[in-house]
Design an enzyme around this catalytic site. Structure first.
Site, PDB file in Angstrom:
ATOM      1  N   LYS A 183      48.227 -60.394  33.688  1.00 50.94           N
ATOM      2  CA  LYS A 183      48.536 -59.059  33.318  1.00 50.94           C
ATOM      3  C   LYS A 183      48.760 -57.855  34.581  1.00 50.94           C
ATOM      4  O   LYS A 183      49.695 -57.466  34.410  1.00 50.94           O
ATOM      5  CB  LYS A 183      47.485 -58.424  32.422  1.00 50.94           C
ATOM      6  N   ARG A 215      34.831 -29.304  28.712  1.00 50.43           N
ATOM      7  CA  ARG A 215      33.942 -29.112  29.922  1.00 50.43           C
ATOM      8  C   ARG A 215      33.636 -27.801  30.510  1.00 50.43           C
ATOM      9  O   ARG A 215      34.609 -26.941  30.476  1.00 50.43           O
ATOM     10  CB  ARG A 215      34.376 -30.129  30.935  1.00 50.43           C
ATOM     11  N   ARG A 265      23.724 -31.367  38.972  1.00 49.46           N
ATOM     12  CA  ARG A 265      22.779 -31.541  39.936  1.00 49.46           C
ATOM     13  C   ARG A 265      23.729 -32.594  41.137  1.00 49.46           C
ATOM     14  O   ARG A 265      23.460 -32.571  42.475  1.00 49.46           O
ATOM     15  CB  ARG A 265      21.572 -32.413  39.847  1.00 49.46           C
ATOM     16  N   ARG A 266      24.603 -33.305  40.500  1.00 48.90           N
ATOM     17  CA  ARG A 266      25.540 -33.969  41.537  1.00 48.90           C
ATOM     18  C   ARG A 266      26.492 -33.392  42.061  1.00 48.90           C
ATOM     19  O   ARG A 266      27.604 -33.799  42.770  1.00 48.90           O
ATOM     20  CB  ARG A 266      26.231 -35.259  40.683  1.00 48.90           C
ATOM     21  N   GLY A 294      29.788 -31.731  31.267  1.00 50.38           N
ATOM     22  CA  GLY A 294      30.029 -31.907  29.655  1.00 50.38           C
ATOM     23  C   GLY A 294      28.687 -31.449  28.828  1.00 50.38           C
ATOM     24  O   GLY A 294      28.876 -30.917  27.757  1.00 50.38           O
ATOM     25  N   ASP A 295      27.748 -31.505  29.729  1.00 53.78           N
ATOM     26  CA  ASP A 295      26.463 -30.847  28.900  1.00 53.78           C
ATOM     27  C   ASP A 295      25.468 -30.672  29.876  1.00 53.78           C
ATOM     28  O   ASP A 295      25.610 -30.784  31.181  1.00 53.78           O
ATOM     29  CB  ASP A 295      25.871 -31.848  28.035  1.00 53.78           C
ATOM     30  N   ASP A 328      21.308 -31.050  31.008  1.00 58.22           N
ATOM     31  CA  ASP A 328      19.920 -31.755  30.951  1.00 58.22           C
ATOM     32  C   ASP A 328      19.024 -31.028  31.824  1.00 58.22           C
ATOM     33  O   ASP A 328      19.146 -30.871  33.035  1.00 58.22           O
ATOM     34  CB  ASP A 328      19.866 -33.139  31.239  1.00 58.22           C
ATOM     35  N   ASP A 341      20.204 -30.790  26.407  1.00 61.86           N
ATOM     36  CA  ASP A 341      18.806 -31.502  26.358  1.00 61.86           C
ATOM     37  C   ASP A 341      17.664 -30.786  27.072  1.00 61.86           C
ATOM     38  O   ASP A 341      17.865 -30.363  28.372  1.00 61.86           O
ATOM     39  CB  ASP A 341      19.146 -32.930  26.857  1.00 61.86           C
ATOM     40  N   ASN A 391      22.720 -45.544  38.279  1.00 63.15           N
ATOM     41  CA  ASN A 391      21.333 -45.994  37.597  1.00 63.15           C
ATOM     42  C   ASN A 391      21.393 -47.414  37.379  1.00 63.15           C
ATOM     43  O   ASN A 391      20.189 -48.083  37.409  1.00 63.15           O
ATOM     44  CB  ASN A 391      21.179 -45.041  36.507  1.00 63.15           C
TER      45      ASN A 391
END
EC number: 2.7.7.7
Length: 573
Positions: free
Chosen positions: A310, A384, A417-418, A424-425, A427, A488, A511
């Protein structure tokens, strides 16, 4: 904020290891129950902490002693095994040990061998785990496997007599200590009185706590502050590399077309083919130059023969014919799977029921409560939010939480935090340094946020995960024109805060890499803890939880895994 709670989060560990420059045996605390079996009685080992990590090395030493073995320095008479990290090579090990050659009768073995012995509760064969000199001559006698006497079959788990007779045997690792009035404390049970036993308690400032929350640690004097290079032994592990040093994608014209196919397979539920494409795409993105031939494509790990075909079709024609035959169902399936609470199987079911638009779903489909909320806020969830809006959401949760207890810590994790420009959301992780005051805050906080009109919809009102409590819902900041956003809220005990912070910061790829690396070291990493001496069966499934290691900060997790510390912005893979 209770300062004693902060002090307890940064315990001073008592070391239990031998001085590498001394021939003396390590001083080990009183044996625990279970020595009687003594199945390691013929083992005399030195654990080299480089790469393994001091805490994990101490755990190995403790396990050896507990099962009847002895811990020696590398130079001690009668040492049988020198245990090193998986990435260590023979010559570097000798340099670090300051030895011209291995002691007579000693084997240099990888730590995975000792982990396997502890899992199977017997001395296993060292074949595949031992390291030997690349300069070893062919006529030099080779050490027998796992220390067994080749001339004495049936003596599995017993070291050869010839090995032990080369030098005087080691003395016992410990002499019977005088009776204690109290049982000896384990490493994780050391209290504040132990910390102060040397006359100097740890001094932890608010700056230390801020460093833990932000992930940014002060640069020591004399260092340039740039990301540390990954140790050579860690090779291409994603978690060892800073994402700021991502390689230039020299094959963008190829990967962008393959990504369309990968996405199509994913929404169609063909997860294995989608995974195969994802691996090939990542390999091509990381390749150091533009691919120019079929043979070159085949030589890239992760790119098989059919994928290479491909690649060549794209190179030669600028197109991939397979893209012309993507099913008409793919864009519809993607549309449906973007509804929160609807996975690929639900999207396929709706498609087979004849639905082709969101209006069909809204008017005809049978929806769960979560899917109805996801459909109601479909456009808002896909949009976003700017970083500034995510910061306001974090602040709203923090102010409400600290109205109950000013000492509560609230940290927005994930892409925020990054350091991403959009999110997107959101936490938000909540804990308290005293290890107690986080309890009972979960429900009152949610009630307060609902009363303020900040929480508008509940997706999962309470998800229990061990000692952690998690809320999944929808929020909207006060003011005209604000959009509904996914939020969240996770309440965790302080003992799990560092591992939870690492987990919820991500990225998911980073992770997965850390968890995989931990597994190769006989460890286990989750949002709860880092554990060592984990027992897994032949399929790699965890059957024994192992022993939880102390991880007051994210830095400790990296250190225990033998990784250079990566700040949150360097984990954006």
């Amino acid at each position: 904020m209770d300062p004693q709670g902060i002090l307890k989060a940064f315990p001073k560990r008592k070391k239990i290891h031998a001085d590498p420059s001394s021939n003396a045996l390590a001083k080990i605390p009183k044996r625990e129950a279970g020595d009687a079996r003594g199945w390691l009685s013929s083992l005399r080992a030195h654990i080299m902490p480089t790469g393994i990590g001091r805490a994990r090395a101490e755990l190995f030493e403790k396990q050896i002693i507990q099962h009847g073995g002895q811990v020696c320095s590398a130079q001690a008479p009668g040492v049988t095994h020198i245990v090193v990290d998986e990435g260590m090579d023979y010559e570097r090990a000798l340099r670090l040990l300051r030895l011209p050659q291995l002691p007579p009768g000693a084997q240099l073995v990888k730590s995975a061998w000792l982990s396997l012995c502890l899992q199977e509760k017997k001395l296993t064969d060292t074949d595949g785990f031992s390291l030997s000199s690349p300069k070893r001559s062919l006529n030099e006698p080779q050490p027998s496997k796992s220390g067994q006497d080749a001339s004495a079959p049936g003596t599995q788990g017993v070291l050869p007599r010839t090995t032990l007779s080369l030098s005087p045997p080691c003395t016992r690792a410990v002499s019977p200590p005088p009776k204690a009035e109290k049982p000896p404390k384990t490493q994780t049970q050391l209290s504040s009185e132990d910390e102060a036993s040397d006359g100097e308690g740890p001094q932890v400032s608010s700056a230390d706590l801020q460093a833990l929350i932000s992930g940014h640690y002060p640069t020591p004097p004399g260092e340039d502050g740039g990301p540390d290079p990954a140790p050579e032994a860690l090779g291409k592990w994603v978690c060892a590399q800073p994402s700021s040093q991502k390689a230039t994608n020299y094959n963008l014209h190829i990967t962008e077309k393959l990504e369309v196919l990968a996405k199509a397979y994913n929404v169609q539920g063909d997860k294995w083919r989608a995974l195969g494409y994802a691996k090939a795409i990542n390999a091509l993105k990381s390749f150091h130059k533009p691919v120019s031939s079929y043979q070159e494509a085949c030589s890239i790990p992760g790119v098989g023969r059919r994928m290479a075909e491909k690649v060549m079709e794209i190179l030669e024609s600028g197109h991939l014919r397979k893209l012309d035959h993507i099913s008409d169902s793919v864009p519809v399936l993607e549309l449906f799977s973007n509804i929160w609470g609807a996975g690929t199987k639900t999207a396929q079911m709706w498609y087979h029921q004849g639905f082709r638009s969101l209006e069909d779903i809204r008017g005809l489909a049978s929806l769960t409560a979560q899917q109805a909320i996801g459909l109601k806020h479909y456009d808002d969830f896909l949009d976003r939010m700017p970083r500034e809006e995510a910061a306001e959401i974090e602040q709203m949760v923090r102010v409400s939480a600290q109205a109950f207890n000013p000492g509560l810590l609230c940290v927005a994790c994930g892409s925020f935090r990054r350091g991403k420009v959009t999110c997107g959301d959101v936490d938000v992780l909540i804990t308290h340094p005293d290890g107690r005051s986080h309890q009972g805050i979960f429900s009152p906080l949610l009630d307060s946020l609902r009363q303020q009109g900040f929480l508008t919809d509940d997706l999962v009102s309470q998800e229990e995960n061990g000692q952690q409590q998690k809320y999944l819902g929808v929020c909207r900041l006060p003011g005209a024109g604000q959009r509904h956003r996914r939020l969240d809220i996770i309440v965790v005990p302080y003992s799990e805060f560092a591992c939870a912070l690492l987990y919820f910061t991500g990225s998911a790829h980073f992770n997965r890499s850390m968890r995989a690396l931990a597994k190769t070291k006989g460890m286990s990493l989750s949002e709860h803890a880092l554990s060592a001496a984990v027992v897994r069966n032949s399929q790699g499934v965890k059957v024994g939880a192992g022993q939880v290691l102390p991880t007051p900060t994210e830095k400790d997790v990296f250190k225990l895994l033998g990784l250079p510390y990566r700040e949150p912005a360097e984990r954006d893979w």
